[in-house]
Design a protein around this motif. Structure first.
Motif, PDB file in Angstrom:
ATOM      1  N   ASP A 156       0.829  -1.202   0.000  1.00 56.21           N
ATOM      2  CA  ASP A 156       0.000   0.000   0.000  1.00 56.21           C
ATOM      3  C   ASP A 156       0.867   1.259   0.000  1.00 56.21           C
ATOM      4  O   ASP A 156       0.591   2.223  -0.722  1.00 56.21           O
ATOM      5  CB  ASP A 156      -0.923  -0.012   1.213  1.00 56.21           C
ATOM      6  N   ALA A 157       1.935   1.236   0.799  1.00 51.10           N
ATOM      7  CA  ALA A 157       2.854   2.381   0.852  1.00 51.10           C
ATOM      8  C   ALA A 157       3.757   2.446  -0.371  1.00 51.10           C
ATOM      9  O   ALA A 157       4.399   3.467  -0.614  1.00 51.10           O
ATOM     10  CB  ALA A 157       3.710   2.299   2.115  1.00 51.10           C
ATOM     11  N   GLN A 158       3.821   1.335  -1.127  1.00 51.27           N
ATOM     12  CA  GLN A 158       4.731   1.200  -2.271  1.00 51.27           C
ATOM     13  C   GLN A 158       6.170   1.492  -1.850  1.00 51.27           C
ATOM     14  O   GLN A 158       6.928   2.184  -2.530  1.00 51.27           O
ATOM     15  CB  GLN A 158       4.290   2.102  -3.432  1.00 51.27           C
ATOM     16  N   SER A 159       6.508   0.918  -0.714  1.00 60.31           N
ATOM     17  CA  SER A 159       7.844   1.082  -0.145  1.00 60.31           C
ATOM     18  C   SER A 159       8.106  -0.096   0.777  1.00 60.31           C
ATOM     19  O   SER A 159       7.247  -0.468   1.577  1.00 60.31           O
ATOM     20  CB  SER A 159       7.936   2.394   0.636  1.00 60.31           C
ATOM     21  N   MET A 160       9.294  -0.677   0.660  1.00 64.01           N
ATOM     22  CA  MET A 160       9.656  -1.855   1.445  1.00 64.01           C
ATOM     23  C   MET A 160      10.627  -1.478   2.555  1.00 64.01           C
ATOM     24  O   MET A 160      11.603  -0.760   2.323  1.00 64.01           O
ATOM     25  CB  MET A 160      10.329  -2.889   0.537  1.00 64.01           C
ATOM     26  N   LYS A 161      10.357  -1.972   3.769  1.00 61.73           N
ATOM     27  CA  LYS A 161      11.394  -1.872   4.786  1.00 61.73           C
ATOM     28  C   LYS A 161      12.661  -2.516   4.233  1.00 61.73           C
ATOM     29  O   LYS A 161      12.569  -3.561   3.590  1.00 61.73           O
ATOM     30  CB  LYS A 161      10.970  -2.617   6.060  1.00 61.73           C
ATOM     31  N   PRO A 162      13.825  -1.922   4.410  1.00 72.83           N
ATOM     32  CA  PRO A 162      14.141  -0.801   5.300  1.00 72.83           C
ATOM     33  C   PRO A 162      14.163   0.574   4.631  1.00 72.83           C
ATOM     34  O   PRO A 162      14.825   1.483   5.134  1.00 72.83           O
ATOM     35  CB  PRO A 162      15.542  -1.172   5.784  1.00 72.83           C
ATOM     36  N   ASP A 163      13.460   0.763   3.505  1.00 73.84           N
ATOM     37  CA  ASP A 163      13.440   2.075   2.862  1.00 73.84           C
ATOM     38  C   ASP A 163      12.793   3.111   3.784  1.00 73.84           C
ATOM     39  O   ASP A 163      11.840   2.811   4.512  1.00 73.84           O
ATOM     40  CB  ASP A 163      12.670   2.019   1.543  1.00 73.84           C
ATOM     41  N   ARG A 164      13.273   4.322   3.705  1.00 70.68           N
ATOM     42  CA  ARG A 164      12.831   5.371   4.622  1.00 70.68           C
ATOM     43  C   ARG A 164      11.340   5.680   4.485  1.00 70.68           C
ATOM     44  O   ARG A 164      10.650   5.950   5.476  1.00 70.68           O
ATOM     45  CB  ARG A 164      13.663   6.642   4.367  1.00 70.68           C
ATOM     46  N   ARG A 165      10.815   5.624   3.269  1.00 67.72           N
ATOM     47  CA  ARG A 165       9.462   6.125   3.040  1.00 67.72           C
ATOM     48  C   ARG A 165       8.406   5.372   3.843  1.00 67.72           C
ATOM     49  O   ARG A 165       7.454   5.977   4.349  1.00 67.72           O
ATOM     50  CB  ARG A 165       9.120   6.079   1.548  1.00 67.72           C
ATOM     51  N   ILE A 166       8.556   4.061   3.990  1.00 69.52           N
ATOM     52  CA  ILE A 166       7.524   3.316   4.711  1.00 69.52           C
ATOM     53  C   ILE A 166       7.502   3.701   6.192  1.00 69.52           C
ATOM     54  O   ILE A 166       6.442   3.742   6.818  1.00 69.52           O
ATOM     55  CB  ILE A 166       7.699   1.788   4.532  1.00 69.52           C
ATOM     56  N   TYR A 167       8.661   4.049   6.738  1.00 73.51           N
ATOM     57  CA  TYR A 167       8.693   4.489   8.135  1.00 73.51           C
ATOM     58  C   TYR A 167       8.057   5.873   8.274  1.00 73.51           C
ATOM     59  O   TYR A 167       7.377   6.146   9.274  1.00 73.51           O
ATOM     60  CB  TYR A 167      10.130   4.503   8.656  1.00 73.51           C
ATOM     61  N   ASP A 168       8.266   6.723   7.283  1.00 70.38           N
ATOM     62  CA  ASP A 168       7.626   8.039   7.319  1.00 70.38           C
ATOM     63  C   ASP A 168       6.104   7.901   7.276  1.00 70.38           C
ATOM     64  O   ASP A 168       5.382   8.634   7.964  1.00 70.38           O
ATOM     65  CB  ASP A 168       8.111   8.895   6.151  1.00 70.38           C
ATOM     66  N   VAL A 169       5.612   6.956   6.468  1.00 67.11           N
ATOM     67  CA  VAL A 169       4.173   6.690   6.430  1.00 67.11           C
ATOM     68  C   VAL A 169       3.692   6.212   7.801  1.00 67.11           C
ATOM     69  O   VAL A 169       2.645   6.645   8.300  1.00 67.11           O
ATOM     70  CB  VAL A 169       3.840   5.643   5.351  1.00 67.11           C
ATOM     71  N   ALA A 170       4.472   5.332   8.425  1.00 67.20           N
ATOM     72  CA  ALA A 170       4.100   4.803   9.738  1.00 67.20           C
ATOM     73  C   ALA A 170       4.048   5.909  10.792  1.00 67.20           C
ATOM     74  O   ALA A 170       3.133   5.948  11.630  1.00 67.20           O
ATOM     75  CB  ALA A 170       5.082   3.718  10.157  1.00 67.20           C
ATOM     76  N   ILE A 171       5.012   6.805  10.749  1.00 67.21           N
ATOM     77  CA  ILE A 171       5.029   7.919  11.703  1.00 67.21           C
ATOM     78  C   ILE A 171       3.803   8.809  11.501  1.00 67.21           C
ATOM     79  O   ILE A 171       3.123   9.197  12.457  1.00 67.21           O
ATOM     80  CB  ILE A 171       6.329   8.738  11.536  1.00 67.21           C
ATOM     81  N   GLU A 172       3.512   9.106  10.242  1.00 65.80           N
ATOM     82  CA  GLU A 172       2.359   9.960   9.942  1.00 65.80           C
ATOM     83  C   GLU A 172       1.061   9.321  10.435  1.00 65.80           C
ATOM     84  O   GLU A 172       0.210   9.989  11.034  1.00 65.80           O
ATOM     85  CB  GLU A 172       2.279  10.218   8.442  1.00 65.80           C
ATOM     86  N   GLN A 173       0.906   8.021  10.206  1.00 65.02           N
ATOM     87  CA  GLN A 173      -0.323   7.356  10.628  1.00 65.02           C
ATOM     88  C   GLN A 173      -0.417   7.239  12.147  1.00 65.02           C
ATOM     89  O   GLN A 173      -1.515   7.280  12.709  1.00 65.02           O
ATOM     90  CB  GLN A 173      -0.438   5.979   9.974  1.00 65.02           C
ATOM     91  N   ALA A 174       0.710   7.105  12.812  1.00 62.18           N
ATOM     92  CA  ALA A 174       0.692   7.041  14.274  1.00 62.18           C
ATOM     93  C   ALA A 174       0.264   8.376  14.870  1.00 62.18           C
ATOM     94  O   ALA A 174      -0.348   8.422  15.943  1.00 62.18           O
ATOM     95  CB  ALA A 174       2.062   6.637  14.799  1.00 62.18           C
ATOM     96  N   GLY A 175       0.603   9.460  14.198  1.00 65.64           N
ATOM     97  CA  GLY A 175       0.173  10.776  14.645  1.00 65.64           C
ATOM     98  C   GLY A 175       0.912  11.315  15.848  1.00 65.64           C
ATOM     99  O   GLY A 175       0.403  12.195  16.547  1.00 65.64           O
ATOM    100  N   VAL A 176       2.109  10.789  16.084  1.00 67.21           N
ATOM    101  CA  VAL A 176       2.935  11.249  17.203  1.00 67.21           C
ATOM    102  C   VAL A 176       4.365  11.411  16.695  1.00 67.21           C
ATOM    103  O   VAL A 176       4.710  10.905  15.617  1.00 67.21           O
ATOM    104  CB  VAL A 176       2.897  10.251  18.387  1.00 67.21           C
ATOM    105  N   PRO A 177       5.228  12.101  17.441  1.00 69.55           N
ATOM    106  CA  PRO A 177       6.619  12.227  17.003  1.00 69.55           C
ATOM    107  C   PRO A 177       7.291  10.869  16.838  1.00 69.55           C
ATOM    108  O   PRO A 177       6.970   9.909  17.552  1.00 69.55           O
ATOM    109  CB  PRO A 177       7.269  13.031  18.134  1.00 69.55           C
ATOM    110  N   ALA A 178       8.222  10.790  15.899  1.00 68.92           N
ATOM    111  CA  ALA A 178       8.908   9.527  15.621  1.00 68.92           C
ATOM    112  C   ALA A 178       9.535   8.930  16.871  1.00 68.92           C
ATOM    113  O   ALA A 178       9.522   7.708  17.065  1.00 68.92           O
ATOM    114  CB  ALA A 178       9.978   9.746  14.550  1.00 68.92           C
ATOM    115  N   SER A 179      10.076   9.775  17.729  1.00 71.37           N
ATOM    116  CA  SER A 179      10.755   9.288  18.931  1.00 71.37           C
ATOM    117  C   SER A 179       9.808   8.604  19.908  1.00 71.37           C
ATOM    118  O   SER A 179      10.246   7.872  20.796  1.00 71.37           O
ATOM    119  CB  SER A 179      11.469  10.441  19.637  1.00 71.37           C
TER     120      SER A 179
END
Length: 210
Positions: A143-166
């Motif tokens: 769905d994200a059209q990005s495979m771990k460990p590529d950065r983009r899928i983690y950015d999508v995950a952070i955005e969906q979590a709705g909290v700071p990455a840390s």
């Protein structure tokens, strides 16, 4: 350290899986040559394999089915094909018990996984209820059209979590994916067993009843 959201990988964290079983089942169903099918899925390089490209969202489930049918000159029943390709998962009992405990304690949970549309549909068809009713967010590679460990899928995950990455905790069985998550700013650990996971959670103030 504040932990506001917890992401879990699927394979070898929540579920065991056996790709060889799936290849054997598809070969038995369709008459496709087992070794040729395995080679097509794996590719000479992992990123050239049909499995990787499907999980990366390069083509749809319809297109994947058409590619396999064309490659082996077969025309199997579509539903039977999808079951054969997907019936390779088994729950990790300790993880399946842990997830409802974490949710009941008020933690927001998500799944962050490299997977494909056919497997995802199979996993969410109700056979593994924990996957359907315990998680607030789902981030999948196709769905994200990005495979771990590529950065983009983690950015999508952070955005969906709705909290700071840390404030996002992530557990994955592959060290390279953990390293990718850390580079994206997440708080990530490698899954090497249930007791270690409980220790890692406790270190972040997340205690789970025994």
């Amino acid at each position: 350290m504040t932990t506001s959201f917890l992401y879990f990988d699927l394979g070898n964290v929540l579920l065991k899986f056996n790709n060889e079983r799936a290849i054997r089942q598809v070969a038995d169903l369709t008459g496709a040559d087992h070794d040729q099918l395995a080679a097509l899925m794996a590719g000479e390089r992992e990123q050239d394999g049909l499995q990787w490209r499907f999980e990366a969202g390069e083509f749809s489930d319809d297109e994947f089915f058409e590619i396999v049918c064309r490659e082996f000159s077969i025309a199997p029943d579509r539903a039977a094909f999808e079951v054969a390709a997907s019936d390779m998962f088994e729950p990790i009992a300790e993880s399946f018990a842990l997830i409802p405990q974490l949710k009941a304690a008020g933690h927001r949970l998500g799944i962050l996984s490299n997977t494909n549309a056919i497997h995802w549909r199979f996993l969410l068809d109700g056979r593994f209820a924990v996957l359907n009713d315990q998680f607030a967010e789902y981030v999948t590679s196709f769905d994200a059209q990005s495979m771990k460990p590529d950065r983009r899928i983690y950015d999508v995950a952070i955005e969906q979590a709705g909290v700071p990455a840390s404030e996002v905790f992530f557990v994955d069985d592959k060290l390279v994916n953990v390293e990718g998550a850390l580079a994206a700013g997440l708080d990530a650990v490698q899954y090497i067993g249930h007791e270690q996971l409980l220790f890692d959670l406790a270190a972040r103030g997340i205690e789970v009843p025994c």
